[in-house]
Design an enzyme around this catalytic site. Sequence first.
Site: not given
Ligand code: F6R
Length: 259
Positions: A66, A135, A137, A142
């Site tokens: 992303d 959450d 995702h 989301e």
């Molecule tokens: C990042 C992504 C997100 C993260 C998620 C967890 O490319 O796609 O799904 O993996 O927000 O973030 P962290 O690892 O910072 O807790």
Amino acid sequence: MAEVVIVESEAEAGALVADEIARRVSARPDAVLGLATGSTPLPVYEALTSRLAGVNVSQVRGFALDEYVGLDPQHPESYRSVIHREVVVPLGLDADRVQVPDGRLAGIETAGDEYERAIRAAGGVDLQILGIGTDGHIGFNEPGSSFASLTRVKTLTAQTRADNARFFAHPDDVPRHCVTQGLGTILRAGHLVLLAFGQGKADAVAGAVEGPLTAMLPGSAIQLHPHATVIVDAAAASRLRLADYYRAAWRDKPDWQGL
Ligand code: F6R
């Protein structure tokens, strides 16, 4: 159901995944890696640096999950910058073979379709590294995201923006939109490896692994994948009902099966 591996430490998780990636790259020098950003995958990238030293990585390809929309690609927290800093440079990859969705406003309408085409042209992702948001995702899909969704623009939830505020000088600086691989895109990868550490991820992990399949918890989409591995520390595993079973299954797993 996903295979769940409960590890002692983030370093142990990083070593497990790095070993698997190194094995794949040795077997197939033009392996296609799906790259996550955020804090979770950092132990993997760190362990991978030594595993790939001396391995020819010039043909390895990579696709980020992303990117933020409207953030200058040169901004240190754009995922283009993060992937370059945390992955491309330390692993010695060819920057031209590692792609990140284009989050620039000019052309944003077609950014998703172009990314899908690029992934298809590379033959698809072999191994997709995933984190999970508090959450639920994966990528930036989301709650409410379709299981069939492809790469597209999404609006970040207030919770995700708050979680990611630590990377920015001010919470208001966190972009409101992103371009993310869809759940349908992610499900096409050959092997999903989802990592999660810490108590803050325990509910999301339990929902993804053991909860009902629901767009309200996008990580539950991994249950549809025939080869999904979830690697968690004890805190992130603390809400899993079958934790003892997962521990026993991992302990007794035949070596030949690999990850
Ligand atoms: C990042 C992504 C997100 C993260 C998620 C967890 O490319 O796609 O799904 O993996 O927000 O973030 P962290 O690892 O910072 O807790």
